[in-house]
Design an enzyme around this catalytic site. Sequence first.
Site, PDB file in Angstrom:
ATOM      1  N   ASP A   8       3.711 -37.132 -41.665  1.00  0.00           N
ATOM      2  CA  ASP A   8       2.401 -37.587 -42.143  1.00  0.00           C
ATOM      3  C   ASP A   8       2.715 -38.311 -43.355  1.00  0.00           C
ATOM      4  O   ASP A   8       3.688 -38.652 -43.704  1.00  0.00           O
ATOM      5  CB  ASP A   8       1.398 -36.396 -42.216  1.00  0.00           C
ATOM      6  N   CYS A  65       6.089 -33.018 -42.810  1.00  0.00           N
ATOM      7  CA  CYS A  65       4.951 -32.805 -43.540  1.00  0.00           C
ATOM      8  C   CYS A  65       4.981 -32.283 -45.139  1.00  0.00           C
ATOM      9  O   CYS A  65       6.039 -32.133 -45.578  1.00  0.00           O
ATOM     10  CB  CYS A  65       3.647 -32.358 -42.941  1.00  0.00           C
ATOM     11  N   GLY A  66       3.883 -32.043 -45.675  1.00  0.00           N
ATOM     12  CA  GLY A  66       3.913 -31.339 -46.861  1.00  0.00           C
ATOM     13  C   GLY A  66       4.772 -30.142 -47.089  1.00  0.00           C
ATOM     14  O   GLY A  66       5.777 -29.768 -47.876  1.00  0.00           O
ATOM     15  N   THR A  67       4.648 -29.131 -46.157  1.00  0.00           N
ATOM     16  CA  THR A  67       5.186 -28.049 -45.954  1.00  0.00           C
ATOM     17  C   THR A  67       5.914 -27.783 -44.875  1.00  0.00           C
ATOM     18  O   THR A  67       6.854 -26.792 -44.748  1.00  0.00           O
ATOM     19  CB  THR A  67       3.987 -26.717 -45.842  1.00  0.00           C
ATOM     20  N   GLY A  68       5.967 -28.658 -43.809  1.00  0.00           N
ATOM     21  CA  GLY A  68       6.750 -28.460 -42.414  1.00  0.00           C
ATOM     22  C   GLY A  68       5.605 -27.411 -41.647  1.00  0.00           C
ATOM     23  O   GLY A  68       6.140 -27.384 -40.402  1.00  0.00           O
ATOM     24  N   HIS A  98      20.630 -19.143 -32.521  1.00  0.00           N
ATOM     25  CA  HIS A  98      19.884 -18.110 -31.883  1.00  0.00           C
ATOM     26  C   HIS A  98      18.707 -18.450 -31.119  1.00  0.00           C
ATOM     27  O   HIS A  98      18.379 -17.924 -30.168  1.00  0.00           O
ATOM     28  CB  HIS A  98      19.586 -17.019 -33.025  1.00  0.00           C
ATOM     29  N   ASN A  99      17.925 -19.615 -31.544  1.00  0.00           N
ATOM     30  CA  ASN A  99      16.822 -19.916 -30.907  1.00  0.00           C
ATOM     31  C   ASN A  99      16.789 -21.215 -30.031  1.00  0.00           C
ATOM     32  O   ASN A  99      15.714 -21.832 -29.461  1.00  0.00           O
ATOM     33  CB  ASN A  99      15.775 -20.257 -31.984  1.00  0.00           C
ATOM     34  N   ARG A 109       7.042 -31.551 -49.804  1.00  0.00           N
ATOM     35  CA  ARG A 109       6.448 -30.953 -51.183  1.00  0.00           C
ATOM     36  C   ARG A 109       7.363 -29.685 -51.497  1.00  0.00           C
ATOM     37  O   ARG A 109       6.871 -29.419 -52.595  1.00  0.00           O
ATOM     38  CB  ARG A 109       4.849 -30.865 -50.943  1.00  0.00           C
ATOM     39  N   ARG A 132      23.517 -13.321 -25.338  1.00  0.00           N
ATOM     40  CA  ARG A 132      22.064 -12.661 -25.495  1.00  0.00           C
ATOM     41  C   ARG A 132      20.795 -13.515 -25.952  1.00  0.00           C
ATOM     42  O   ARG A 132      20.008 -13.146 -25.708  1.00  0.00           O
ATOM     43  CB  ARG A 132      22.264 -11.180 -26.456  1.00  0.00           C
ATOM     44  N   HIS A 133      21.199 -14.582 -26.664  1.00  0.00           N
ATOM     45  CA  HIS A 133      20.330 -15.055 -27.052  1.00  0.00           C
ATOM     46  C   HIS A 133      19.524 -16.309 -26.253  1.00  0.00           C
ATOM     47  O   HIS A 133      18.306 -16.779 -26.210  1.00  0.00           O
ATOM     48  CB  HIS A 133      20.509 -16.047 -28.265  1.00  0.00           C
ATOM     49  N   ARG A 136      16.802 -14.413 -24.437  1.00  0.00           N
ATOM     50  CA  ARG A 136      15.461 -14.513 -25.158  1.00  0.00           C
ATOM     51  C   ARG A 136      14.824 -15.909 -25.037  1.00  0.00           C
ATOM     52  O   ARG A 136      13.529 -15.880 -25.252  1.00  0.00           O
ATOM     53  CB  ARG A 136      15.842 -14.123 -26.647  1.00  0.00           C
TER      54      ARG A 136
HETATM   55  C1  RB5 Z   1      -1.292 -32.926 -46.282  1.00  0.00           C
HETATM   56  O1  RB5 Z   1      -1.996 -32.840 -47.480  1.00  0.00           O
HETATM   57  C2  RB5 Z   1      -0.663 -31.516 -45.792  1.00  0.00           C
HETATM   58  O2  RB5 Z   1      -2.071 -30.307 -45.554  1.00  0.00           O
HETATM   59  C3  RB5 Z   1       0.142 -31.586 -44.746  1.00  0.00           C
HETATM   60  O3  RB5 Z   1       1.199 -32.445 -45.309  1.00  0.00           O
HETATM   61  C4  RB5 Z   1       0.913 -30.451 -44.307  1.00  0.00           C
HETATM   62  O4  RB5 Z   1       1.250 -29.854 -45.546  1.00  0.00           O
HETATM   63  C5  RB5 Z   1       0.216 -29.546 -43.315  1.00  0.00           C
HETATM   64  O5  RB5 Z   1       0.782 -28.209 -42.989  1.00  0.00           O
END
Ligand code: RB5
Length: 146
Positions: A8, A65-68, A98-99, A109, A132-133, A136
């Site tokens: 984003d 994104c900001g946090t993933g 494993h996944n 961010r 084993r993975h 799963r």
């Molecule tokens: C955008 O502000 C932020 O919410 C988005 O990048 C993301 O972190 C959402 O999970």
Amino acid sequence: MQIALASDHAGFAYKERLRQLLQEAGHQVQDHGAYSEESSDYPDFAVSAAQAVARGEADYGILICGTGIGVSIVANKIAGVRAANCCTEEMARLSRQHNDANVLTVGARLLPFEQVWRIVEVFLTTPFEGGRHARRVEKIHRLTGR
Ligand code: RB5
């Protein structure tokens, strides 16, 4: 490899840098947006890249994104996608071993770009361990039929 990239606005700058580095490393990169730092909605782009992975049009997806977190929630709605939000190289390694994760998500961010690039390199070069993975992962597939 074919890599589907998406972000984003918050992940846009990292996506642009990743695209260049991945191309320099010899990968084919699909850009599923966003296309600027103008405020946008991460589901719009994450779903497109995740569907490319699920359809077999890309080997892996990398979503930013900001946090993933948001992009990982979206990607994991798509049958056949196993998305892992990774903050460390160890998480990236284990998500593959494993996944059998086929989509990596990262938070622009939260992490410096150099850390993100190391995570990407580990993710793309670590094989699934199977054994084993595999049992799963198969149980995950049964939840959605694939
Ligand atoms: C955008 O502000 C932020 O919410 C988005 O990048 C993301 O972190 C959402 O999970």
